[in-house]
Design a protein around this motif. Structure first.
Motif, mmCIF file in Angstrom:
data_model
loop_
_atom_site.group_PDB
_atom_site.id
_atom_site.type_symbol
_atom_site.label_atom_id
_atom_site.label_comp_id
_atom_site.label_asym_id
_atom_site.label_seq_id
_atom_site.Cartn_x
_atom_site.Cartn_y
_atom_site.Cartn_z
ATOM 1 N N LYS A 1 0.845 -1.191 0.000
ATOM 2 C CA LYS A 1 0.000 0.000 0.000
ATOM 3 C C LYS A 1 0.884 1.247 0.000
ATOM 4 O O LYS A 1 1.968 1.259 0.578
ATOM 5 N N GLU B 1 0.690 3.991 1.567
ATOM 6 C CA GLU B 1 0.993 4.563 2.882
ATOM 7 C C GLU B 1 2.075 3.798 3.635
ATOM 8 O O GLU B 1 2.622 4.281 4.629
ATOM 9 N N ASP B 2 2.386 2.583 3.167
ATOM 10 C CA ASP B 2 3.409 1.770 3.831
ATOM 11 C C ASP B 2 4.759 1.835 3.125
ATOM 12 O O ASP B 2 5.725 1.200 3.564
ATOM 13 N N ASP C 1 7.600 3.023 5.417
ATOM 14 C CA ASP C 1 7.566 2.498 6.784
ATOM 15 C C ASP C 1 8.592 1.378 6.918
ATOM 16 O O ASP C 1 8.465 0.330 6.271
#
Length: 296
Positions: free
Chosen positions: A181, A183-184, A187
């Motif tokens: 994703k 948004e990851d 991370d």
């Protein structure tokens, strides 16, 4: 102890033929990570790597989230949620929890799980799986490392990585990935993976890979997120602790890199799985929200 060469695990008299993709195991698995045509090596014997044990390594003293296996997920300890999901896999001959903590052991005994106590000296989940394997009286051909922080792990994914390893004798390790994703992407708790056009892992990283020269995430590129589940040839698992730590493994803090740096092959299957593991307390809220949405 001298490590055996990777080729030794392939054995003699194997057959091979080109297969587009890899067999799809269950509804959760949408495609194999063998892009284009992958050469699968299948032994003529149906008993090849047929005895499979699932091991859920669980430790209390996590640096990022202490006591994580016991954190409640909608009223049940996370380790119990993972155990109940893993029990639904059809390829496992046995399922055990491997832990070094009596609190986790007591909790697991409370919901009926088999528990193997391991030492606190295990440096990672793979070493804990190996120690547990050595304490089991029965011989197994394949060991599946099922992460205890994956309370929504799909049983079909467990079966998929097992069958993938059974179908690929030149690999000593198999694992799963899913779409990353946006948004990851940055991370470091979300491990990324790149593979070759035959479905073998090239590299794993906490950083975004591949990384383009613009320095930005390319929304059109199919980045891959590594899922924690891993299966090993049992003979290789016994060798793994004897291999010294490798530079990339230490720098990224990713145990699978020691496998690649020593020249062994990791086979990868792509699955459809949108629920990641629990790495931080904030992830518990996300998992519970997802479970409520799905009425789990």
């Amino acid at each position: 102890m001298e490590p055996e060469p990777a080729a030794a695990f392939a054995g003699d008299n194997t057959y091979s033929w080109p297969v587009k993709g890899v067999a799809v195991y269950g509804a959760a698995i949408t495609a194999a990570m063998a892009v284009g045509y992958a050469a699968l090596y299948v032994r003529p014997s149906a008993k090849f790597r047929s005895k499979v044990v699932g091991i859920i390594p669980a430790r209390y003293a996590s640096s990022r989230f202490q006591g994580k296996p016991l954190v409640p997920i909608l009223g049940k300890p996370m380790i119990q949620r993972t155990w109940e999901r893993a029990k639904l896999a059809t390829t496992l001959s046995r399922l055990v929890v491997a832990t070094d903590d009596e609190r986790i052991a007591d909790c697991c005994h409370g919901f009926g799980a088999d528990v193997i106590m391991t030492s606190q000296s295990c440096r990672n989940g793979t070493e804990r799986c190996n120690e547990a394997l050595l304490k089991l009286k029965k011989k197994y051909d394949v060991v599946v490392n099922i992460q205890g922080d994956e309370p929504l792990i799909e049983p079909d994914i467990i079966d998929g990585v097992v069958k993938l390893l059974q179908a690929t004798p030149d690999a000593v390790f198999s694992t799963a990935v899913t779409s990353l994703k946006a948004e990851d992407a940055c991370d470091p708790n979300r491990v990324k993976c790149v593979v070759d056009n035959r479905g073998y892992a090239i590299y794993f990283s906490r950083g975004l890979i591949p990384f383009n020269k613009s320095g930005k995430v390319n929304p059109q590129f199919p980045y891959l997120l590594h899922l924690g589940i891993q299966s090993y040839d049992a003979k290789f698992l016994k060798i793994y602790p004897e291999l010294p730590p490798t530079p990339l493994q230490v720098e990224e803090d990713l145990e699978q890199l020691k496998v690649l740096e020593n020249g062994y092959k990791i086979k990868v299957i792509k699955v459809d799985h949108d629920a990641h593991g629990v790495d931080t307390p904030e992830d518990v809220i996300k998992i519970e929200s997802l479970m409520r949405e799905r009425n789990l």
